[in-house]
Design a protein around this motif. Structure first.
Motif, PDB file in Angstrom:
ATOM      1  N   LEU A 116      19.598 -32.786  29.775  1.00  0.00           N
ATOM      2  CA  LEU A 116      19.584 -31.306  28.984  1.00  0.00           C
ATOM      3  C   LEU A 116      19.603 -31.637  27.548  1.00  0.00           C
ATOM      4  O   LEU A 116      20.474 -32.212  27.143  1.00  0.00           O
ATOM      5  N   LEU A 117      18.821 -31.045  26.910  1.00  0.00           N
ATOM      6  CA  LEU A 117      18.912 -30.968  25.444  1.00  0.00           C
ATOM      7  C   LEU A 117      19.599 -29.666  25.036  1.00  0.00           C
ATOM      8  O   LEU A 117      19.205 -28.711  25.104  1.00  0.00           O
ATOM      9  N   ILE A 118      21.005 -30.069  24.629  1.00  0.00           N
ATOM     10  CA  ILE A 118      21.795 -28.730  24.402  1.00  0.00           C
ATOM     11  C   ILE A 118      22.022 -28.491  22.998  1.00  0.00           C
ATOM     12  O   ILE A 118      22.094 -29.583  22.069  1.00  0.00           O
ATOM     13  N   LYS A 119      21.591 -27.205  22.331  1.00  0.00           N
ATOM     14  CA  LYS A 119      21.950 -26.916  21.104  1.00  0.00           C
ATOM     15  C   LYS A 119      23.426 -26.749  20.852  1.00  0.00           C
ATOM     16  O   LYS A 119      24.303 -25.841  21.487  1.00  0.00           O
ATOM     17  N   THR A 120      24.044 -27.320  19.754  1.00  0.00           N
ATOM     18  CA  THR A 120      25.493 -27.254  19.238  1.00  0.00           C
ATOM     19  C   THR A 120      25.419 -26.848  18.144  1.00  0.00           C
ATOM     20  O   THR A 120      24.302 -26.915  17.311  1.00  0.00           O
ATOM     21  N   ARG A 121      26.632 -26.665  17.295  1.00  0.00           N
ATOM     22  CA  ARG A 121      26.828 -26.388  15.987  1.00  0.00           C
ATOM     23  C   ARG A 121      26.372 -27.257  15.046  1.00  0.00           C
ATOM     24  O   ARG A 121      25.940 -27.088  14.111  1.00  0.00           O
ATOM     25  N   SER A 122      26.568 -28.581  15.641  1.00  0.00           N
ATOM     26  CA  SER A 122      26.336 -29.721  14.697  1.00  0.00           C
ATOM     27  C   SER A 122      25.135 -30.367  14.997  1.00  0.00           C
ATOM     28  O   SER A 122      24.497 -31.219  14.336  1.00  0.00           O
ATOM     29  N   GLY A 123      24.055 -29.761  15.893  1.00  0.00           N
ATOM     30  CA  GLY A 123      22.732 -30.444  16.244  1.00  0.00           C
ATOM     31  C   GLY A 123      22.382 -30.011  17.638  1.00  0.00           C
ATOM     32  O   GLY A 123      23.034 -29.395  18.272  1.00  0.00           O
ATOM     33  N   TYR A 124      21.806 -31.086  18.058  1.00  0.00           N
ATOM     34  CA  TYR A 124      21.119 -30.984  19.588  1.00  0.00           C
ATOM     35  C   TYR A 124      21.647 -32.275  20.246  1.00  0.00           C
ATOM     36  O   TYR A 124      21.438 -33.466  19.901  1.00  0.00           O
ATOM     37  N   VAL A 129      22.476 -34.901  33.299  1.00  0.00           N
ATOM     38  CA  VAL A 129      22.640 -33.794  34.125  1.00  0.00           C
ATOM     39  C   VAL A 129      23.750 -34.366  35.241  1.00  0.00           C
ATOM     40  O   VAL A 129      24.676 -33.664  35.477  1.00  0.00           O
ATOM     41  N   ILE A 130      23.513 -35.525  35.595  1.00  0.00           N
ATOM     42  CA  ILE A 130      24.502 -36.064  36.610  1.00  0.00           C
ATOM     43  C   ILE A 130      25.782 -36.687  35.951  1.00  0.00           C
ATOM     44  O   ILE A 130      26.785 -36.631  36.905  1.00  0.00           O
ATOM     45  N   ASP A 131      26.146 -36.406  34.822  1.00  0.00           N
ATOM     46  CA  ASP A 131      27.453 -36.475  34.185  1.00  0.00           C
ATOM     47  C   ASP A 131      28.296 -35.273  34.086  1.00  0.00           C
ATOM     48  O   ASP A 131      29.458 -35.237  33.613  1.00  0.00           O
ATOM     49  N   ILE A 132      27.683 -34.076  34.298  1.00  0.00           N
ATOM     50  CA  ILE A 132      28.323 -32.821  34.161  1.00  0.00           C
ATOM     51  C   ILE A 132      28.932 -32.715  35.272  1.00  0.00           C
ATOM     52  O   ILE A 132      28.688 -32.588  36.475  1.00  0.00           O
ATOM     53  N   LEU A 133      30.424 -32.206  35.141  1.00  0.00           N
ATOM     54  CA  LEU A 133      31.219 -31.860  36.102  1.00  0.00           C
ATOM     55  C   LEU A 133      31.242 -30.212  36.371  1.00  0.00           C
ATOM     56  O   LEU A 133      30.960 -29.725  37.525  1.00  0.00           O
ATOM     57  N   GLY A 149      34.963 -37.049  30.264  1.00  0.00           N
ATOM     58  CA  GLY A 149      36.131 -36.230  29.744  1.00  0.00           C
ATOM     59  C   GLY A 149      35.724 -35.628  28.378  1.00  0.00           C
ATOM     60  O   GLY A 149      36.660 -34.584  28.012  1.00  0.00           O
ATOM     61  N   THR A 150      34.707 -35.836  28.005  1.00  0.00           N
ATOM     62  CA  THR A 150      34.265 -35.010  26.637  1.00  0.00           C
ATOM     63  C   THR A 150      33.727 -33.660  27.131  1.00  0.00           C
ATOM     64  O   THR A 150      33.358 -33.494  28.272  1.00  0.00           O
ATOM     65  N   GLU A 151      33.901 -33.167  25.752  1.00  0.00           N
ATOM     66  CA  GLU A 151      33.352 -31.367  26.130  1.00  0.00           C
ATOM     67  C   GLU A 151      32.059 -31.290  25.108  1.00  0.00           C
ATOM     68  O   GLU A 151      32.040 -31.785  23.934  1.00  0.00           O
ATOM     69  N   ILE A 152      31.174 -30.511  25.815  1.00  0.00           N
ATOM     70  CA  ILE A 152      30.082 -29.991  24.762  1.00  0.00           C
ATOM     71  C   ILE A 152      30.060 -28.572  24.749  1.00  0.00           C
ATOM     72  O   ILE A 152      30.417 -27.814  25.639  1.00  0.00           O
ATOM     73  N   HIS A 153      29.860 -28.090  23.509  1.00  0.00           N
ATOM     74  CA  HIS A 153      29.885 -26.620  23.145  1.00  0.00           C
ATOM     75  C   HIS A 153      28.557 -26.047  22.878  1.00  0.00           C
ATOM     76  O   HIS A 153      28.267 -26.177  21.799  1.00  0.00           O
ATOM     77  N   PRO A 154      27.888 -25.665  23.813  1.00  0.00           N
ATOM     78  CA  PRO A 154      26.434 -24.948  23.555  1.00  0.00           C
ATOM     79  C   PRO A 154      26.834 -23.641  22.765  1.00  0.00           C
ATOM     80  O   PRO A 154      27.588 -23.030  22.643  1.00  0.00           O
ATOM     81  N   LEU A 155      25.423 -23.680  21.918  1.00  0.00           N
ATOM     82  CA  LEU A 155      25.485 -22.499  20.995  1.00  0.00           C
ATOM     83  C   LEU A 155      24.387 -21.453  21.210  1.00  0.00           C
ATOM     84  O   LEU A 155      23.208 -22.120  21.141  1.00  0.00           O
ATOM     85  N   GLY A 156      24.723 -20.324  21.546  1.00  0.00           N
ATOM     86  CA  GLY A 156      23.630 -19.366  21.795  1.00  0.00           C
ATOM     87  C   GLY A 156      23.113 -19.379  23.139  1.00  0.00           C
ATOM     88  O   GLY A 156      22.211 -18.581  23.379  1.00  0.00           O
ATOM     89  N   GLN A 164      20.189 -21.434  35.022  1.00  0.00           N
ATOM     90  CA  GLN A 164      18.682 -21.530  35.144  1.00  0.00           C
ATOM     91  C   GLN A 164      18.355 -23.005  34.499  1.00  0.00           C
ATOM     92  O   GLN A 164      17.550 -23.519  35.420  1.00  0.00           O
ATOM     93  N   MET A 165      18.856 -23.642  33.784  1.00  0.00           N
ATOM     94  CA  MET A 165      18.694 -24.965  33.088  1.00  0.00           C
ATOM     95  C   MET A 165      19.015 -25.959  33.966  1.00  0.00           C
ATOM     96  O   MET A 165      18.658 -27.103  34.288  1.00  0.00           O
TER      97      MET A 165
END
Length: 231
Positions: A116-124, A129-133, A149-156, A164-165
């Motif tokens: 997944l290409l996720i938009k965040t505050r600092s970029g994309y 997908v297989i790494d997502i819990l 254990g890392t977290e991604i904070h999607p924006l918008g 759906q993604m």
């Protein structure tokens, strides 16, 4: 044959076939139930059983000149059974089924390798997908927790958009604010007294909420897809 198959190799005995398949990647194996005299080879259903255990993605079709071995083919998890001489209509129907299963396998492989290409505050950020819990929404914000254990904070994004993604990749909306990766679930906690339900993951310290209404449906999905879940 039917402009579908390319011949990858041939073997005179079941043992030779096993050796060949350890070196050569194939999608379908057609095997005679008795490819050679019994003192030279194991039967075709032995080959089918070995492949079902060690290389389950390979579809095996067994054939013989009588229906006597059809049950053995079924018990050995063969994709099909054919009588000699081949009936063209039966063969065409089998080929169609083999192609259908192959397409499903390809879709599954592609889903497992998706990112997944996720938009965040600092970029994309590109995230496999297989790494997502799981995905969580809290305080009007979303977060994606990964296996490392890392977290991604999607924006918008809304939760519906994230759902759906992830559609077709083995994820499930277990609660209004949670989407989980079914392949990463290790334990379902059900407390009958307090009527609370939760999901746990291997390598993750904590648990997430499971809706009481979704509990039966989730159990059914896990039992159908996976065998390493503790209930």
């Amino acid at each position: 044959m039917y402009q579908v198959f390319t011949l990858a190799g041939e073997a005179d005995t079941s043992e030779e076939a096993v050796t060949l398949l350890q070196k050569q990647k194939v999608d379908v194996v057609f095997c005679n139930h008795q490819p050679a005299p019994p003192n030279r080879t194991s039967t075709g259903d032995w080959l089918a059983t070995v492949l079902a255990q060690n290389q389950p993605d390979i579809q095996v079709v067994m054939y013989a000149d009588t229906t006597e071995w059809a049950f053995e083919a079924y018990r050995s998890q063969c994709a099909g059974y054919l009588l000699l001489p081949f009936d063209p209509l039966a063969l065409q129907a089998l080929v169609n089924r083999l192609r259908y299963v192959f397409d499903l396998q390809q879709t599954k492989r592609e889903a497992a390798n998706r990112s997944l290409l996720i938009k965040t505050r600092s970029g994309y950020q590109l995230t496999p997908v297989i790494d997502i819990l799981f995905v969580e929404r809290s305080n009007r914000k979303n977060r994606i927790v990964t296996q490392s254990g890392t977290e991604i904070h999607p924006l918008g994004y809304t939760m519906n958009q994230l759902e759906q993604m992830l559609e077709g990749c083995g994820f499930y909306r277990c609660y209004q604010s949670f989407i989980v990766n079914l392949s990463k679930v290790s334990f379902i906690r059900a407390d009958g007294n307090s009527k609370t339900y939760a999901i746990q993951f291997d390598g993750y310290d904590g648990e997430i909420l499971l809706s009481r209404d979704k509990y039966p449906e989730l159990l059914t999905l896990l039992k159908e897809k996976y065998a390493n879940i503790d209930f």
